[in-house]
Design an enzyme around this catalytic site. Structure first.
Site, mmCIF file in Angstrom:
data_model
loop_
_atom_site.group_PDB
_atom_site.id
_atom_site.type_symbol
_atom_site.label_atom_id
_atom_site.label_comp_id
_atom_site.label_asym_id
_atom_site.label_seq_id
_atom_site.Cartn_x
_atom_site.Cartn_y
_atom_site.Cartn_z
ATOM 1 N N ARG A 11 36.245 34.200 38.068
ATOM 2 C CA ARG A 11 37.533 33.626 38.308
ATOM 3 C C ARG A 11 37.927 33.114 39.687
ATOM 4 O O ARG A 11 37.797 31.980 40.115
ATOM 5 C CB ARG A 11 38.844 34.207 37.403
ATOM 6 C CG ARG A 11 40.007 33.442 37.060
ATOM 7 C CD ARG A 11 40.899 32.984 38.501
ATOM 8 N NE ARG A 11 41.359 34.248 39.146
ATOM 9 C CZ ARG A 11 42.153 33.999 40.227
ATOM 10 N NH1 ARG A 11 42.463 33.031 40.813
ATOM 11 N NH2 ARG A 11 42.608 35.305 40.761
ATOM 12 N N ASP A 12 38.190 34.169 40.447
ATOM 13 C CA ASP A 12 38.712 33.853 41.840
ATOM 14 C C ASP A 12 37.517 33.321 42.488
ATOM 15 O O ASP A 12 37.739 32.556 43.739
ATOM 16 C CB ASP A 12 39.220 35.234 42.562
ATOM 17 C CG ASP A 12 40.251 34.903 43.663
ATOM 18 O OD1 ASP A 12 40.640 33.722 43.724
ATOM 19 O OD2 ASP A 12 40.543 35.929 44.161
ATOM 20 N N HIS A 204 43.829 44.288 45.815
ATOM 21 C CA HIS A 204 43.051 42.817 45.908
ATOM 22 C C HIS A 204 42.941 42.417 47.168
ATOM 23 O O HIS A 204 43.795 41.921 47.664
ATOM 24 C CB HIS A 204 43.855 42.054 44.949
ATOM 25 C CG HIS A 204 43.078 40.655 44.769
ATOM 26 N ND1 HIS A 204 42.209 40.280 43.848
ATOM 27 C CD2 HIS A 204 43.207 39.472 45.821
ATOM 28 C CE1 HIS A 204 41.919 39.100 44.220
ATOM 29 N NE2 HIS A 204 42.343 38.515 45.436
ATOM 30 N N HIS A 206 40.851 40.597 50.717
ATOM 31 C CA HIS A 206 39.624 39.620 50.977
ATOM 32 C C HIS A 206 39.147 39.848 52.508
ATOM 33 O O HIS A 206 39.846 40.634 53.061
ATOM 34 C CB HIS A 206 40.576 38.381 51.409
ATOM 35 C CG HIS A 206 40.886 37.459 49.914
ATOM 36 N ND1 HIS A 206 40.294 36.227 49.499
ATOM 37 C CD2 HIS A 206 41.633 37.757 48.928
ATOM 38 C CE1 HIS A 206 40.397 35.819 48.427
ATOM 39 N NE2 HIS A 206 41.331 36.709 47.868
ATOM 40 N N CYS A 237 36.961 29.293 50.584
ATOM 41 C CA CYS A 237 37.211 28.072 50.345
ATOM 42 C C CYS A 237 36.349 26.878 51.177
ATOM 43 O O CYS A 237 36.064 27.082 52.296
ATOM 44 C CB CYS A 237 38.796 27.880 50.889
ATOM 45 S SG CYS A 237 39.171 25.944 51.016
ATOM 46 N N ASN A 246 36.700 36.958 48.635
ATOM 47 C CA ASN A 246 37.047 38.444 48.204
ATOM 48 C C ASN A 246 36.126 39.293 48.887
ATOM 49 O O ASN A 246 35.000 39.259 49.172
ATOM 50 C CB ASN A 246 37.026 38.431 46.666
ATOM 51 C CG ASN A 246 38.109 37.581 45.983
ATOM 52 O OD1 ASN A 246 39.126 37.839 45.802
ATOM 53 N ND2 ASN A 246 37.555 36.333 45.425
#
Lengths: 300, 300
Positions: A11-12, A204, A206, A237, A246
């Site tokens: 997903r991410d 979570h 990064h 990105c 991540n």
């Protein structure tokens, strides 16, 4: 000692990749993650396909991976419409996201935080019994618009959200990668002390500024045992070359192995999977262990 | 709160680079590091120039940077011959290295650890008064040949070494980058508790497996306030693509800034310097903050 890794690459990690990843390949990645020992996997999202075309096949990925033994597949849902679609597709585990920061919430879901919290209450009230729920608090530490988040504000958001339902898993999300280990330890320790044992916690992180593992280690030290991560360090990105993704699942698995903490992951299988993911057209991979153990990354 | 960054790129970072870096450039790098606020710099070594041709001009670099205000330049010396050359060149701060691991010591300086410790005692006895001394304990955590090092063995090496002289700075070196934050915290805490306040401690970390900053944070938490680091994350081995280098000075400076710890470093000046270093022909750069803050890395 045992840590749970929650694989979020499908997903991410896939979401910002431009070229469409064929559904067969997505299914194959989820199968490979499952075969590497990962049991918690965020496999997609039910969002507007015009906004996130890469994940338009989440219903099919969900259906085609439902047979994997012991797989706990979660899907992201941004609103009531997403919840309806997810339930229709047979999802058993939903992940809802609210930002701690007003500015980020407006940018992300085009409403203020109070409205998002009220929407969340309505969604919770309407959910079928037994459905598992994950609640992601984006910008728990730092916001791209507002900078460092005050802990008191973040805790008050959690007060309001957890008032709707206690037995959820909460993801404390370092959305920008600018959290530092002291900050992560402090907020994580406060959350564990403030809220009841029915609420479970995940960090979570990064790795944009290289602090991914330092922050995972800090959250672990504070008592958090669940960690989102993406194989290959996906999630960067492509339009902002520096904004890497991540924290890499293989890096987290490596660190915990060195620390003597069980994760249930087959590191070699994970390294091969991560190497394959890093080669996806349009991907911005990250992580360090792949390079350090390059001789173990080749496909068998 | 204040942390001291010790810049080691001109020695540990440049050493594995094949193409000779002209002496003018080396001097310019040291000047730029000084201008960025770094005051502790390892500028080279007095080793056999046949073994390490890149650093054959250390005497000249030392002489040509001696005027920099407040600069504390240290040079690495592997043996008595190196000490003599360093003193002849006017060095005020020597760094001697012994490995905790028998196998690594034999590979590195071709003698057993007991002999290295005896040699060290003779060097200490013969040093002019007032000379500053740094003692690097390589493989303090992990050895490429012997694996994880037992803490009791490492502490016994330090007992023997510090018996010769207490007022030294000791570098606990994670030579392989395989130390984990729990291990770093544990050994650092034991060293600080066991030895007197005249001994000062530095953590020397590599980022090969992505644990560079996690380990720096762990050492800091244990009470260590000095950290070796290399601008651009230099120090990787060009013959082993995965074996990336020292933790990047700009990453460490960034983390401490986020944690509210003063380092005296001008981050923007450091980023420009790191970007220039990463572009050196033959370099294997590392670190993450350069990419994340790419817009601030361009030369002014």
């Amino acid at each position: 000692m045992r840590a749970t890794l929650i694989e979020v690459a499908p997903r991410d990690g896939f979401q910002p990749i431009g070229p469409f990843i064929p559904t067969d390949d997505k299914v194959s990645f989820v199968e490979a993650a499952h075969a590497a020992g990962l049991r918690r996997i965020e496999i997609g999202s039910f969002v507007n396909p015009a906004a996130v075309p890469q994940l338009r096949d989440t219903a099919e990925v969900l259906r085609r991976t439902a047979h994997l033994e012991g797989l706990d597949a979660q899907v992201l849902v941004p609103n009531a419409r997403g919840v309806a679609l997810a339930l229709e597709a047979g999802a058993q585990h939903l992940a809802y996201v609210v930002s701690a920061s007003e500015a980020h919430n407006r940018s992300n879901v085009r409403r203020d935080v109070a409205t998002s919290i009220r929407d969340y209450g309505e969604i919770v009230a309407g959910l079928p019994a037994g459905l598992r729920l994950r609640l992601n608090l984006a910008t728990s530490f730092d916001c791209p618009f507002d900078g460092r988040m005050e802990e008191d504000l973040v805790l008050s958001r959690l007060d309001a959200l957890l008032a709707h339902r206690e037995d959820v898993e909460v993801g404390l999300c370092d959305t920008t990668g600018r959290a530092d280990p002291d900050h992560v330890f402090s907020l994580a320790a406060k959350c564990l002390a403030r809220f009841g044992a029915r609420t479970r916690w995940v960090f979570h992180g990064h790795d944009t500024y290289g602090l991914g593992l330092a922050n995972v280690a800090a959250a672990w030290r504070a008592g958090i045992t669940g960690f989102d991560a993406a194989f290959g360090g996906l999630g960067g990105c492509p339009f902002a070359p520096g904004a890497t993704g991540n924290v890499a699942t293989e890096d987290v698995a490596w660190m915990f192995r060195r620390m003597g903490v069980e994760t249930g992951v087959d590191l070699d299988a994970l390294l091969r999977l991560a190497t394959r993911a890093a080669a996806l057209p349009g991907a911005s991979p990250g992580g360090r262990v792949r390079a350090a153990l390059a001789d173990r990354c080749a496909a068998a």
